[in-house]
Design an enzyme around this catalytic site. Structure first.
Site, PDB file in Angstrom:
ATOM      1  N   LYS A  85       0.839  -1.214   0.000  1.00  0.00           N
ATOM      2  CA  LYS A  85       0.000   0.000   0.000  1.00  0.00           C
ATOM      3  C   LYS A  85       0.871   1.261   0.000  1.00  0.00           C
ATOM      4  O   LYS A  85       0.660   2.170  -0.797  1.00  0.00           O
ATOM      5  CB  LYS A  85      -0.893   0.003   1.244  1.00  0.00           C
ATOM      6  CG  LYS A  85      -1.502   1.357   1.564  1.00  0.00           C
ATOM      7  CD  LYS A  85      -2.429   1.332   2.753  1.00  0.00           C
ATOM      8  CE  LYS A  85      -1.873   1.704   4.097  1.00  0.00           C
ATOM      9  NZ  LYS A  85      -1.404   3.059   4.331  1.00  0.00           N
ATOM     10  N   ASN A  86       1.850   1.292   0.900  1.00  0.00           N
ATOM     11  CA  ASN A  86       2.607   2.534   1.082  1.00  0.00           C
ATOM     12  C   ASN A  86       3.607   2.802  -0.044  1.00  0.00           C
ATOM     13  O   ASN A  86       4.188   3.880  -0.112  1.00  0.00           O
ATOM     14  CB  ASN A  86       3.312   2.530   2.441  1.00  0.00           C
ATOM     15  CG  ASN A  86       2.319   2.711   3.577  1.00  0.00           C
ATOM     16  OD1 ASN A  86       1.150   3.010   3.343  1.00  0.00           O
ATOM     17  ND2 ASN A  86       2.780   2.536   4.802  1.00  0.00           N
ATOM     18  N   ARG A 124      -5.203  10.169   4.136  1.00  0.00           N
ATOM     19  CA  ARG A 124      -4.196  11.224   4.285  1.00  0.00           C
ATOM     20  C   ARG A 124      -3.178  11.226   3.149  1.00  0.00           C
ATOM     21  O   ARG A 124      -2.641  12.278   2.805  1.00  0.00           O
ATOM     22  CB  ARG A 124      -3.425  11.028   5.589  1.00  0.00           C
ATOM     23  CG  ARG A 124      -4.263  11.071   6.828  1.00  0.00           C
ATOM     24  CD  ARG A 124      -3.363  10.871   8.000  1.00  0.00           C
ATOM     25  NE  ARG A 124      -2.179  11.712   7.848  1.00  0.00           N
ATOM     26  CZ  ARG A 124      -2.149  12.996   8.083  1.00  0.00           C
ATOM     27  NH1 ARG A 124      -3.210  13.610   8.515  1.00  0.00           N
ATOM     28  NH2 ARG A 124      -1.041  13.698   7.889  1.00  0.00           N
ATOM     29  N   CYS A 184      -5.816  12.248  12.552  1.00  0.00           N
ATOM     30  CA  CYS A 184      -6.532  10.974  12.406  1.00  0.00           C
ATOM     31  C   CYS A 184      -6.436  10.212  13.711  1.00  0.00           C
ATOM     32  O   CYS A 184      -5.881  10.714  14.693  1.00  0.00           O
ATOM     33  CB  CYS A 184      -6.031  10.182  11.208  1.00  0.00           C
ATOM     34  SG  CYS A 184      -4.513   9.296  11.496  1.00  0.00           S
ATOM     35  N   ARG A 225      -0.650  14.437  13.133  1.00  0.00           N
ATOM     36  CA  ARG A 225      -0.082  14.254  11.799  1.00  0.00           C
ATOM     37  C   ARG A 225      -0.089  15.512  10.917  1.00  0.00           C
ATOM     38  O   ARG A 225      -0.704  15.527   9.848  1.00  0.00           O
ATOM     39  CB  ARG A 225      -0.781  13.089  11.088  1.00  0.00           C
ATOM     40  CG  ARG A 225      -0.756  11.820  11.893  1.00  0.00           C
ATOM     41  CD  ARG A 225      -1.329  10.641  11.156  1.00  0.00           C
ATOM     42  NE  ARG A 225      -0.452  10.165  10.099  1.00  0.00           N
ATOM     43  CZ  ARG A 225      -0.748   9.124   9.325  1.00  0.00           C
ATOM     44  NH1 ARG A 225      -1.890   8.487   9.479  1.00  0.00           N
ATOM     45  NH2 ARG A 225       0.091   8.726   8.392  1.00  0.00           N
ATOM     46  N   PRO A 226       0.616  16.561  11.343  1.00  0.00           N
ATOM     47  CA  PRO A 226       0.680  17.763  10.496  1.00  0.00           C
ATOM     48  C   PRO A 226       1.476  17.509   9.203  1.00  0.00           C
ATOM     49  O   PRO A 226       2.177  16.497   9.089  1.00  0.00           O
ATOM     50  CB  PRO A 226       1.408  18.778  11.377  1.00  0.00           C
ATOM     51  CG  PRO A 226       2.149  17.969  12.379  1.00  0.00           C
ATOM     52  CD  PRO A 226       1.400  16.684  12.566  1.00  0.00           C
ATOM     53  N   ASP A 270       3.416  20.143   7.933  1.00  0.00           N
ATOM     54  CA  ASP A 270       4.239  21.359   7.872  1.00  0.00           C
ATOM     55  C   ASP A 270       5.559  21.132   7.139  1.00  0.00           C
ATOM     56  O   ASP A 270       6.065  22.032   6.468  1.00  0.00           O
ATOM     57  CB  ASP A 270       4.502  21.876   9.302  1.00  0.00           C
ATOM     58  CG  ASP A 270       5.145  20.810  10.189  1.00  0.00           C
ATOM     59  OD1 ASP A 270       4.548  19.725  10.330  1.00  0.00           O
ATOM     60  OD2 ASP A 270       6.248  21.048  10.706  1.00  0.00           O
ATOM     61  N   GLN A 271       6.118  19.929   7.225  1.00  0.00           N
ATOM     62  CA  GLN A 271       7.409  19.689   6.568  1.00  0.00           C
ATOM     63  C   GLN A 271       7.264  19.589   5.048  1.00  0.00           C
ATOM     64  O   GLN A 271       8.175  19.969   4.314  1.00  0.00           O
ATOM     65  CB  GLN A 271       8.061  18.409   7.113  1.00  0.00           C
ATOM     66  CG  GLN A 271       8.311  18.437   8.597  1.00  0.00           C
ATOM     67  CD  GLN A 271       9.223  19.574   9.021  1.00  0.00           C
ATOM     68  OE1 GLN A 271      10.322  19.731   8.480  1.00  0.00           O
ATOM     69  NE2 GLN A 271       8.774  20.375   9.970  1.00  0.00           N
ATOM     70  N   ASP A 287       3.986   0.659  12.113  1.00  0.00           N
ATOM     71  CA  ASP A 287       2.854  -0.033  11.484  1.00  0.00           C
ATOM     72  C   ASP A 287       2.769  -1.508  11.903  1.00  0.00           C
ATOM     73  O   ASP A 287       1.838  -2.211  11.503  1.00  0.00           O
ATOM     74  CB  ASP A 287       2.940   0.070   9.951  1.00  0.00           C
ATOM     75  CG  ASP A 287       2.692   1.484   9.459  1.00  0.00           C
ATOM     76  OD1 ASP A 287       2.309   2.347  10.278  1.00  0.00           O
ATOM     77  OD2 ASP A 287       2.882   1.748   8.253  1.00  0.00           O
ATOM     78  N   ILE A 319       6.657   7.193  17.236  1.00  0.00           N
ATOM     79  CA  ILE A 319       6.349   7.910  15.991  1.00  0.00           C
ATOM     80  C   ILE A 319       5.029   8.683  16.092  1.00  0.00           C
ATOM     81  O   ILE A 319       4.957   9.850  15.711  1.00  0.00           O
ATOM     82  CB  ILE A 319       6.297   6.939  14.783  1.00  0.00           C
ATOM     83  CG1 ILE A 319       7.589   6.112  14.672  1.00  0.00           C
ATOM     84  CG2 ILE A 319       6.018   7.698  13.475  1.00  0.00           C
ATOM     85  CD1 ILE A 319       8.824   6.880  14.311  1.00  0.00           C
ATOM     86  N   ARG A 337      -8.938  -0.669   4.084  1.00  0.00           N
ATOM     87  CA  ARG A 337      -8.087   0.389   3.531  1.00  0.00           C
ATOM     88  C   ARG A 337      -6.746  -0.186   3.104  1.00  0.00           C
ATOM     89  O   ARG A 337      -6.188   0.239   2.091  1.00  0.00           O
ATOM     90  CB  ARG A 337      -7.800   1.436   4.619  1.00  0.00           C
ATOM     91  CG  ARG A 337      -8.762   2.576   4.715  1.00  0.00           C
ATOM     92  CD  ARG A 337      -8.172   3.639   5.625  1.00  0.00           C
ATOM     93  NE  ARG A 337      -6.818   3.965   5.190  1.00  0.00           N
ATOM     94  CZ  ARG A 337      -5.818   4.314   6.004  1.00  0.00           C
ATOM     95  NH1 ARG A 337      -5.994   4.403   7.290  1.00  0.00           N
ATOM     96  NH2 ARG A 337      -4.626   4.601   5.514  1.00  0.00           N
TER      97      ARG A 337
END
Ligand code: UD1
Ligand code: PEP
Length: 416
Positions: free
Chosen positions: A22-23, A92, A116, A121-122, A124-125, A304, A326, A396
């Site tokens: 998935k990732n 996301r 979530c 989980r911003p 900004d980076q 995960d 994390i 998902r």
């Protein structure tokens, strides 16, 4: 809403074919926005998240044709440079369209994903990095508005290691003018898979697989063919399942060279593994031994897999300590496992797990993707029947998990 009914206590035996990751698939599909050529992808997993990203990509005007696990994308007629809130809020990873749209078309409007179940989980980076590449970014009405004439290479060091942040900036940098250096880059195998695809599309990237990626921008990228790597998290989830239930399973279509410390921890638990060129045979007899760990970025223990290992620890022959570094809220499965008779106490970002002799089935609720998988494992190890509600989370990121597990002897059915 679909539920899973699991009757525990069944030994697992047989073969499971692991799907594409998935990732890796999600950023790779977004890379289709970077070119007007054809991107021919294989080993794309059949997941709800993949459907969502394809829907989002199709809305931009990207042509999508799909034949089971093969997807062909063509980005020669993209007209809409937008990712609407309705889709982004369900996934996301939609933020991954931002870098490619901006780099190729000089403009993008992407909904902010928001928090979530596992943390705030911003992004900004992602924004900081794109600004360093010369983008003008404003936030209004919950949307990121990004504009630029042409992105210009820069040296970017993100404040923390971010997987999708690295992927977004890597994709953007491939079409920027000049050299971009991404320091503190994520080294996850899924980032490497994306980088390999980008190279096949004509990108110039050095340092692939390291925390320093050096990209020489090119004027345009072309089409390519690529097979998505297999899902190490799905594979490790099934390994945890056999560690919890006992049995003998053969995982096929899995690599053995990109696993992290999770495999060492499985050996510590007592799982006996034999590696083939693209397979893992896993055998387990007796009660699991407890394992303590802290989650960190690759190649450390993956967040995960934290919940699935916790499920195994609940019935281990002793106590363990699990620290999540994390995400700030990734223990939602603890209370649900305790409903099955587990003895877990949390203290800040650490969970203390005291192994119990048995779990007993009960109704439980899935709260996020990996929490759902951990409840399936706990339910398979428990005595009696467990009903798991809200399994849309599971769909998902796992391709028909209940079908794969019942084929190797688990008593698990989907209730519509
Ligand atoms: C689609 C995908 O690949 N998802 C994975 C990706 O998520 P994702 O890429 O969202 O996770 P990140 O690596 O970005 O997050 C790591 C940490 O950095 C923080 N952060 C991140 C970006 C940012 O701009 N600001 C910030 O503060 C996050 O809140 C988190 O605490 O990596 C996670 C960590 O391995 C995995 O759990 C997810 O399965
Ligand atoms: C957290 C996960 O995914 P996402 O980043 O897509 O929410 C996950 O795969 O466990």
């Amino acid at each position: 809403m679909d539920k899973l009914q699991v009757v525990g206590g069944k030994r697992l035996e047989g073969e499971i074919v692991i799907s594409g990751a998935k990732n890796a698939a999600l950023p790779i599909l977004c890379a289709g926005l970077l070119t007007s050529g054809d991107l021919e992808l294989s080993n794309v997993p059949r997941l709800h998240d993949v459907k969502t990203i394809l829907k989002l990509l199709a809305q931009t005007g990207l042509k999508v044709s799909q034949d089971d696990e093969r997807v062909t994308l063509n980005g020669s007629a993209i007209t809409t440079l937008e990712a609407p809130y309705e889709l982004v809020k369900t996934m996301r990873a939609s933020i991954l369209v931002l870098g490619p749209l901006l780099a190729r078309f000089g403009e993008a409007k992407v909904s902010l994903p928001g928090g979530c179940a596992i943390g705030s989980r911003p992004v900004d980076q992602h924004i900081k990095g794109l600004q360093a590449l010369g983008a003008e970014i404003t936030i209004e009405g919950g949307y990121i508005y990004a504009k630029c004439k042409k992105l210009k290479g820069a040296r970017i060091r993100t404040d923390m290691i971010t997987v999708t942040g690295t992927e977004n900036l890597l994709m953007a940098a491939t079409l920027a003018e000049g050299e971009t250096i991404l320091e503190n880059a994520a080294r996850e195998p899924e980032v490497t898979d994306l980088a390999n695809l980008l190279v096949a599309m004509g990108a110039k990237i050095e340092g692939i697989g390291t925390d320093r990626l050096v990209i020489q921008g090119v004027a345009e990228l072309h089409g390519a063919k690529h097979a998505v790597i297999s899902d190490r998290i799905e594979a490790a989830t099934f390994l945890c399942a056999v560690a919890a239930t006992g049995g003998d399973i053969l995982l096929k279509n899995t690599r053995t060279d990109y696993f992290d410390v999770a495999l060492d921890k499985l050996r510590e638990i007592g799982l006996v593994m034999t590696m083939g060129p693209d397979s893992i045979r896993a055998q387990m007899g007796g009660r699991p031994k407890p394992v303590s760990f802290r989650t960190t970025e690759y190649p450390g223990f993956p967040t995960d897999m934290q919940a699935q290992f916790m499920a195994v620890n609940t019935i281990a022959s002793g106590s363990s300590r699990i620290t999540e570094t994390i995400f700030e809220n990734r223990f939602m499965h603890v209370q649900e496992m305790n409903r099955l008779g587990a003895a877990i106490q949390t203290e800040g970002n650490t969970a203390h797990v005291k192994g119990v002799d048995k779990l007993v089935g009960a109704p439980v609720m899935a709260t996020d993707l990996r929490a759902s998988a951990s409840l399936v494992i706990a339910a398979m190890a428990a005595q009696g029947t467990t009903i798991i509600d809200r399994i849309y989370h599971l769909d998902r990121g796992y391709d028909r998990m209940e079908v794969k597990l019942s084929a190797v002897g688990a008593d698990i059915v989907r209730i519509k």
